[in-house]
Design a protein around this motif. Sequence first.
Motif, PDB file in Angstrom:
ATOM      1  N   GLY A   1     -14.529 -58.440 -63.357  1.00 46.79           N
ATOM      2  CA  GLY A   1     -13.280 -59.180 -63.407  1.00 46.79           C
ATOM      3  C   GLY A   1     -12.053 -58.301 -63.321  1.00 46.79           C
ATOM      4  N   ILE A   2     -12.170 -57.048 -63.747  1.00 40.27           N
ATOM      5  CA  ILE A   2     -10.998 -56.163 -63.687  1.00 40.27           C
ATOM      6  C   ILE A   2     -10.616 -55.847 -62.249  1.00 40.27           C
ATOM      7  N   PHE A   3     -11.538 -56.078 -61.309  1.00 43.89           N
ATOM      8  CA  PHE A   3     -11.237 -55.881 -59.893  1.00 43.89           C
ATOM      9  C   PHE A   3     -10.967 -57.215 -59.185  1.00 43.89           C
ATOM     10  N   GLY A   4     -11.009 -58.314 -59.957  1.00 47.38           N
ATOM     11  CA  GLY A   4     -10.731 -59.622 -59.383  1.00 47.38           C
ATOM     12  C   GLY A   4     -11.956 -60.434 -59.010  1.00 47.38           C
ATOM     13  N   SER A   5     -13.156 -59.942 -59.332  1.00 49.41           N
ATOM     14  CA  SER A   5     -14.373 -60.676 -58.985  1.00 49.41           C
ATOM     15  C   SER A   5     -14.465 -61.983 -59.760  1.00 49.41           C
ATOM     16  N   LEU A   6     -14.754 -63.062 -59.040  1.00 47.61           N
ATOM     17  CA  LEU A   6     -14.880 -64.364 -59.680  1.00 47.61           C
ATOM     18  C   LEU A   6     -16.338 -64.685 -60.012  1.00 47.61           C
TER      19      LEU A   6
ATOM     20  N   LEU B   1     -25.379 -58.204 -68.374  1.00 49.33           N
ATOM     21  CA  LEU B   1     -24.389 -59.285 -68.394  1.00 49.33           C
ATOM     22  C   LEU B   1     -23.223 -58.931 -67.490  1.00 49.33           C
ATOM     23  N   GLY B   2     -22.836 -59.855 -66.635  1.00 50.13           N
ATOM     24  CA  GLY B   2     -21.677 -59.667 -65.770  1.00 50.13           C
ATOM     25  C   GLY B   2     -20.514 -60.525 -66.227  1.00 50.13           C
ATOM     26  N   MET B   3     -19.383 -59.873 -66.553  1.00 53.94           N
ATOM     27  CA  MET B   3     -18.142 -60.584 -66.847  1.00 53.94           C
ATOM     28  C   MET B   3     -17.341 -60.714 -65.553  1.00 53.94           C
ATOM     29  N   HIS B   4     -16.464 -61.706 -65.502  1.00 58.51           N
ATOM     30  CA  HIS B   4     -15.680 -61.921 -64.287  1.00 58.51           C
ATOM     31  C   HIS B   4     -14.236 -62.247 -64.618  1.00 58.51           C
ATOM     32  N   ALA B   5     -13.442 -62.478 -63.586  1.00 60.11           N
ATOM     33  CA  ALA B   5     -12.019 -62.725 -63.782  1.00 60.11           C
ATOM     34  C   ALA B   5     -11.793 -64.035 -64.531  1.00 60.11           C
ATOM     35  N   ILE B   6     -10.776 -64.028 -65.376  1.00 57.90           N
ATOM     36  CA  ILE B   6     -10.369 -65.254 -66.068  1.00 57.90           C
ATOM     37  C   ILE B   6      -9.434 -66.020 -65.144  1.00 57.90           C
TER      38      ILE B   6
END
Length: 412
Positions: free
Chosen positions: A334-339, A353-358
């Motif tokens: 998410g810090i690179f903009g991945s949704l 675990l993969g976190m993504h953009a809010i």
Amino acid sequence: MATEVKIPAMGESITSGILASWRVSDGDTVKKDQPLYELETDKITSEGVAEIDGVIRITVEAGTEVGIGQVVATIDPAATVSKPATAPDAASDKAEAPHTTATPASPAVRRIAEETGVDPAAVPGSGKGGRVTKGDMLQAVENFKKSSASPAPAKPAPETPPAKTPPVPPAAAPQTASAGSRTTRKRMTPLRAKIAQRLVQVKNETAMLTTFNEVDMSAVRDLRTRYQDDFVKRYGVKLGFMSLFVKAAVHALKEVPGINAVIDGDDIVQNHYYDVGVAVSTERGLMVPVVRDCDRKHFAEIENDIAAYAKKARDGKVTLDDLAGGVFTITNGGIFGSLLSTPIINPPQSAILGMHAIQDRPVAVDGQVVIRPMMYLALSYDHRIVDGREAVTFLVKMKQVLEDPARLLIGV
């Protein structure tokens, strides 16, 4: 008698590396514990330091592959005496020192110099001892682009300080043209080669599957907003998202212990500790330093550990011990903009675990359509050991504590 500078042992699995750069020049006088070179291996990048004071004689050029124990230079302690012979010009020598004894550029700085043609020697350094950093180079490149894009022959000369617009060597600037080709070839670093090998290995040797869920981040945002100032005053560090996710992951691992296990031959090894790897992106590739005993640590301790690892990774000082022993990994695209993404397992672990953009999105809450900050979560897991029910349950437990952080306090 001269002392040999040898490549030190760095673990049983590392037998060689690339002598990426020298921090000193041949014939320089060096001090004990002064950094001499950077060594890139398939796992880490490390520095070699001087064991004694003396004059160094380099015998192996930068860019050469070297083995553990190989002699790459010698240091002669007796030669230091003959160096300071001329005293009359001491003042002029001191005046020249910042320019003539500049620390050799780091791999990141050299890479930018090669790609853009900007000479690091012409860039004012903001690092320790006047060293030119990656940020200095990027700023210099930006300044050069601006000056090139908007030419104003009469005015820039008096207004623009020469130090901020470094000259570009005519031969180095048109790199693509001088190459006479539309492509550029360079050797893959040991770390990048190892990453490529491990990723293919994971895809071939595991039954990897990914399941998804989404989380309303309103409660986490409110929590950080309400307590951020008090948290910083007490602990001296900001309350970030990552420590909350690490604690939520530990909670979920306790609820679904099957994910905190690994396959060893025909055996399943169940882990009863919670060392969580946090993926850090660096210029040399992705590294996963491990935060130890996350179940016993406070949020502030976890934030401090992550910040320290991030700095070590940027400075190329991550050690093998920093990377060893994790049972679970969290990566934040998410810090690179991945949704949305499907992260690849970090072996021998069984899940990541993969976190993504809010992203603010319309969602239905109690029969009403409202706008909420939503994040997609992805859990990639090895289906040989983790069943779909366990993977889904794990994400549900994560979702519950992130949408109601009070659950972390009472353990439900």
